[in-house]
Design a protein around this motif. Structure first.
Motif, PDB file in Angstrom:
ATOM      1  N   GLY A 193      32.469  38.150  53.381  1.00  0.00           N
ATOM      2  CA  GLY A 193      34.011  38.324  53.381  1.00  0.00           C
ATOM      3  C   GLY A 193      34.555  37.584  52.665  1.00  0.00           C
ATOM      4  N   VAL A 194      34.152  36.363  52.280  1.00  0.00           N
ATOM      5  CA  VAL A 194      34.723  35.171  51.256  1.00  0.00           C
ATOM      6  C   VAL A 194      34.409  35.808  49.833  1.00  0.00           C
ATOM      7  CG1 VAL A 194      34.303  33.104  50.262  1.00  0.00           C
ATOM      8  CG2 VAL A 194      34.477  33.180  52.702  1.00  0.00           C
ATOM      9  N   LEU A 195      33.331  36.284  49.693  1.00  0.00           N
ATOM     10  CA  LEU A 195      33.332  36.865  48.351  1.00  0.00           C
ATOM     11  C   LEU A 195      33.983  38.117  47.714  1.00  0.00           C
ATOM     12  CD1 LEU A 195      29.127  36.762  47.778  1.00  0.00           C
ATOM     13  CD2 LEU A 195      30.929  35.813  46.284  1.00  0.00           C
ATOM     14  N   ALA A 196      34.020  39.016  48.846  1.00  0.00           N
ATOM     15  CA  ALA A 196      34.837  40.210  48.786  1.00  0.00           C
ATOM     16  C   ALA A 196      36.497  39.694  48.413  1.00  0.00           C
ATOM     17  CB  ALA A 196      34.884  41.119  50.032  1.00  0.00           C
ATOM     18  N   VAL A 197      36.781  38.836  49.168  1.00  0.00           N
ATOM     19  CA  VAL A 197      38.280  38.408  48.939  1.00  0.00           C
ATOM     20  C   VAL A 197      38.385  37.679  47.417  1.00  0.00           C
ATOM     21  CG1 VAL A 197      40.146  36.756  49.740  1.00  0.00           C
ATOM     22  CG2 VAL A 197      38.875  37.722  51.326  1.00  0.00           C
ATOM     23  N   LEU A 198      37.239  36.844  47.085  1.00  0.00           N
ATOM     24  CA  LEU A 198      37.557  36.274  45.506  1.00  0.00           C
ATOM     25  C   LEU A 198      37.426  37.135  44.603  1.00  0.00           C
ATOM     26  CD1 LEU A 198      35.420  33.184  46.457  1.00  0.00           C
ATOM     27  CD2 LEU A 198      37.771  33.053  46.145  1.00  0.00           C
ATOM     28  N   THR A 199      36.473  38.241  44.812  1.00  0.00           N
ATOM     29  CA  THR A 199      36.363  39.206  43.885  1.00  0.00           C
ATOM     30  C   THR A 199      37.641  40.169  43.711  1.00  0.00           C
ATOM     31  OG1 THR A 199      33.993  39.557  44.475  1.00  0.00           O
ATOM     32  CG2 THR A 199      34.907  41.106  43.144  1.00  0.00           C
ATOM     33  N   ALA A 200      38.398  40.541  44.799  1.00  0.00           N
ATOM     34  CA  ALA A 200      39.546  41.212  44.702  1.00  0.00           C
ATOM     35  C   ALA A 200      40.522  40.400  43.932  1.00  0.00           C
ATOM     36  CB  ALA A 200      40.145  41.478  46.244  1.00  0.00           C
ATOM     37  N   LEU A 201      40.763  39.117  44.367  1.00  0.00           N
ATOM     38  CA  LEU A 201      41.800  38.448  43.707  1.00  0.00           C
ATOM     39  C   LEU A 201      41.650  38.288  42.291  1.00  0.00           C
ATOM     40  CD1 LEU A 201      42.019  35.402  46.162  1.00  0.00           C
ATOM     41  CD2 LEU A 201      43.691  37.027  45.975  1.00  0.00           C
ATOM     42  N   VAL A 202      40.460  38.121  41.731  1.00  0.00           N
ATOM     43  CA  VAL A 202      40.033  38.194  40.270  1.00  0.00           C
ATOM     44  C   VAL A 202      40.492  39.646  39.818  1.00  0.00           C
ATOM     45  CG1 VAL A 202      38.572  37.779  38.469  1.00  0.00           C
ATOM     46  CG2 VAL A 202      38.703  36.338  40.601  1.00  0.00           C
ATOM     47  N   ILE A 203      39.666  40.515  40.016  1.00  0.00           N
ATOM     48  CA  ILE A 203      39.487  42.121  39.494  1.00  0.00           C
ATOM     49  C   ILE A 203      40.879  42.820  39.556  1.00  0.00           C
ATOM     50  CG2 ILE A 203      37.191  42.091  39.713  1.00  0.00           C
ATOM     51  CD1 ILE A 203      37.367  44.111  41.821  1.00  0.00           C
ATOM     52  N   PHE A 204      41.869  42.438  40.583  1.00  0.00           N
ATOM     53  CA  PHE A 204      43.064  43.199  40.666  1.00  0.00           C
ATOM     54  C   PHE A 204      44.000  42.666  39.628  1.00  0.00           C
ATOM     55  CE2 PHE A 204      41.208  45.285  44.325  1.00  0.00           C
ATOM     56  CZ  PHE A 204      41.731  46.656  44.252  1.00  0.00           C
ATOM     57  N   GLY A 205      43.603  41.376  39.298  1.00  0.00           N
ATOM     58  CA  GLY A 205      44.699  40.825  38.231  1.00  0.00           C
ATOM     59  C   GLY A 205      44.455  41.278  36.782  1.00  0.00           C
ATOM     60  N   GLY A 206      43.396  41.987  36.449  1.00  0.00           N
ATOM     61  CA  GLY A 206      43.357  42.860  35.289  1.00  0.00           C
ATOM     62  C   GLY A 206      42.379  41.815  34.480  1.00  0.00           C
ATOM     63  N   LEU A 207      42.437  42.372  33.122  1.00  0.00           N
ATOM     64  CA  LEU A 207      41.777  41.887  32.067  1.00  0.00           C
ATOM     65  C   LEU A 207      41.870  40.375  31.837  1.00  0.00           C
ATOM     66  CD1 LEU A 207      39.466  41.764  29.820  1.00  0.00           C
ATOM     67  CD2 LEU A 207      41.224  42.852  28.291  1.00  0.00           C
ATOM     68  N   ARG A 208      43.152  40.116  31.702  1.00  0.00           N
ATOM     69  CA  ARG A 208      43.602  38.527  31.408  1.00  0.00           C
ATOM     70  C   ARG A 208      42.978  37.506  32.322  1.00  0.00           C
ATOM     71  NH1 ARG A 208      47.346  38.845  27.165  1.00  0.00           N
ATOM     72  NH2 ARG A 208      47.027  40.842  26.005  1.00  0.00           N
ATOM     73  N   ARG A 209      43.214  37.987  33.872  1.00  0.00           N
ATOM     74  CA  ARG A 209      42.687  37.052  35.068  1.00  0.00           C
ATOM     75  C   ARG A 209      41.405  36.868  34.654  1.00  0.00           C
ATOM     76  NH1 ARG A 209      45.032  38.059  40.811  1.00  0.00           N
ATOM     77  NH2 ARG A 209      47.080  37.696  39.539  1.00  0.00           N
ATOM     78  N   ILE A 210      40.496  38.164  34.690  1.00  0.00           N
ATOM     79  CA  ILE A 210      39.093  37.895  34.564  1.00  0.00           C
ATOM     80  C   ILE A 210      38.921  36.959  33.237  1.00  0.00           C
ATOM     81  CG2 ILE A 210      36.907  39.329  33.806  1.00  0.00           C
ATOM     82  CD1 ILE A 210      38.452  41.870  34.986  1.00  0.00           C
ATOM     83  N   ALA A 211      39.440  36.996  32.296  1.00  0.00           N
ATOM     84  CA  ALA A 211      39.030  36.099  30.913  1.00  0.00           C
ATOM     85  C   ALA A 211      39.380  34.858  31.356  1.00  0.00           C
ATOM     86  CB  ALA A 211      40.089  36.697  29.640  1.00  0.00           C
ATOM     87  N   SER A 212      40.512  34.646  32.213  1.00  0.00           N
ATOM     88  CA  SER A 212      40.911  33.133  32.312  1.00  0.00           C
ATOM     89  C   SER A 212      39.861  32.569  33.282  1.00  0.00           C
ATOM     90  CB  SER A 212      42.197  33.115  33.094  1.00  0.00           C
ATOM     91  OG  SER A 212      42.274  33.720  34.396  1.00  0.00           O
TER      92      SER A 212
END
Length: 490
Positions: A193-212
């Motif tokens: 559950g924690v991993l899924a939430v953290l992953t969603a917060l990052v990948i739904f933010g797009g390329l710039r958030r992934i890079a940051s």
């Protein structure tokens, strides 16, 4: 199920043994000599281009992610649990000599990494977030074979963001459960559950958030692991000469270990090394193509540095942790257990908690990097926003399910799928390598003239299919408002 797993393992081993590794070796050596050993003689340029300023658009914003951010995205995918479990497996099977062949294949593979990432930059395309590209794109625009690009994209999506991400999540869950004795049934569900939430917060933010995220997590992860390795090596400093001696002498089968004939030692070292650093497999160019740089060769050099970062730094740390703390490899357990035992014998049982933190950082960063590879290829097949949203949702679900599932068959299947992906990519870069050599020549000529190299497609008019690189202004960005003359002096 056991019979199916055995068949998948057998088929995957044959594919790697008789097709993938020989082709990787032959092409790697060809690229090495044809490029004048670019992976060695241009190491200073690798570090120089890593910190180049990012070209900006007319509004003053970066055109895309920086060279360093693209480096960390690819490093996030490369550096995962394979650097701990994979190295442990290689040493348990092939002994210390396997480490030598991991190093050797990383050096040879550095040339392949340079070629594929240079091509990824040359044939990249623009999108609303900046740039994207990779093998699927140079297959379509360079080889004029969109069908080949679709095949590659589908295989990569199945392999990295789906299969490998479920395995990274499974490793995090298993390691944390192990730290609590392995009997607490709710832990995998909570971790998922924690991993899924953290992953969603990052990948739904797009390329710039992934890079940051990756530019913060990857250096921290590497520093923690490096310090841990230095502490353990320091505790066993007197064994260091023997470790180096065993790595070089046993690489040639002079002292056989578990099944350690010279052929087995070379195979396991080369295979585990290639699984880890991904040189020539076609994964890193997806990250490399996202960078805004002034010449394709710059990202080719940066991604070659990524191979070295993975193998010569992270994998070597694991190897030294194991070898200085475990002089006798007889009956050594394979995989992550060997590394865990080395840590506990040196630092005590509390180090299992520390290893859990390190594995979390390694695996979570890999989940993010693997996801971006999938995003680039999903957009190649179908760029509609709804398709990307569905893909992101599926990745989040896979991360959750991977935390609570059994992983044996997925591991075996993913290894075989990655072999298919590598074959498709190696054929493509072999056919397109002449373009990469021309780009290297253009870069080198500008460097010798004392310039900061800038590429436009007019410099290679005979090459068709290049989508970006229209003119110098579009490559370097607009001249500052103050009217200053841009200097190209390197």
């Amino acid at each position: 199920m056991d019979a199916l797993n055995d068949f998948v393992v057998f088929a995957g081993d044959k594919l790697w043994t008789w097709a993938v590794l020989p082709l990787l070796l032959v092409l790697g050596l060809y690229f090495t000599f044809r490029s004048g050993v670019v992976q060695f003689r241009m190491i200073p340029d690798m570090f120089r281009t890593l910190t180049n300023k990012t070209p900006r658009d007319e509004s003053g914003e970066p055109q895309s992610v920086s060279a360093f951010q693209a480096f960390t995205i690819s490093a996030a995918s490369r550096v995962g649990v394979g650097n701990i479990a994979g190295v442990g497996t290689a040493i348990a099977i092939g002994g210390p000599g396997a480490v030598f062949w991991m190093w050797t294949m990383a050096f040879i593979g550095g040339a392949s990494s340079f070629i594929e990432s240079t091509l990824g930059q040359a044939f990249k395309v623009r999108d609303k977030e900046g740039f994207r590209g990779g093998p699927a794109y140079y297959m379509q625009h360079g080889l004029k074979a969109r069908w080949m690009g679709i095949v590659f994209a589908c295989v990569l999506i199945l392999c990295f963001p789906l299969s490998f991400n479920s395995l990274q999540a499974n490793t995090i869950s298993a390691t944390i459960s192990g730290s609590f004795g392995g009997e607490v049934g709710w832990i995998p569900w909570a971790v998922g559950g924690v991993l899924a939430v953290l992953t969603a917060l990052v990948i739904f933010g797009g390329l710039r958030r992934i890079a940051s995220v990756t530019q913060s997590v990857v250096p921290a992860m590497a520093l923690i692991y490096l310090l841990l390795g230095l502490v353990i090596v320091g505790m066993h400093f007197d064994r260091l000469p023997d470790v180096f001696a065993s790595i070089y002498t046993q690489a040639w089968g002079t002292q056989e270990v578990v099944g350690g004939t010279i052929g087995a030692i070379i195979m396991v070292g080369a295979q585990r090394g290639m699984f880890s650093n991904e040189a020539g497999l076609g994964s890193a160019p997806n990250a490399g193509a996202s960078a805004a740089v002034t010449h394709p060769v710059k990202q080719g050099l940066v991604q070659t540095l990524g191979v070295y970062f993975d193998t010569f730094l992270i994998c070597s740390i694991t190897a030294f942790i194991v070898l200085v703390a475990t002089p006798d490899l007889a009956d050594a357990e394979r995989g992550i257990v060997l590394t865990q035992n080395a840590l506990v014998s040196s630092l005590g049982s509390w180090s299992n908690i520390l290893l859990s933190v390190i594995i979390f950082l390694l695996a979570f960063s890999s989940i993010i990097g693997n996801y971006y590879y999938g995003q680039s290829n999903i957009e190649f097949i179908n760029p509609k926003p709804i398709v990307l949203t569905i893909f992101r949702t599926v990745v989040v679900a896979v991360v959750f399910l991977g935390s609570i599932a059994s992983a044996d068959l997925i591991w075996s299947t993913a290894d075989g799928i990655m072999g298919v992906m590598a074959l498709v990519n190696l054929i493509a870069i072999g056919l397109l390598s002449g373009i990469a050599f021309k780009l290297l020549r253009d870069y080198s000529e500008q460097r010798r003239a004392g310039l900061d190299p800038v590429f436009t497609r007019a410099r290679l008019p005979e090459v068709t299919g290049i989508q970006c690189w229209e003119d110098e202004l579009s490559v370097t960005g607009p001249i500052p408002v103050q009217g200053e003359q841009r200097s190209r002096r390197g």
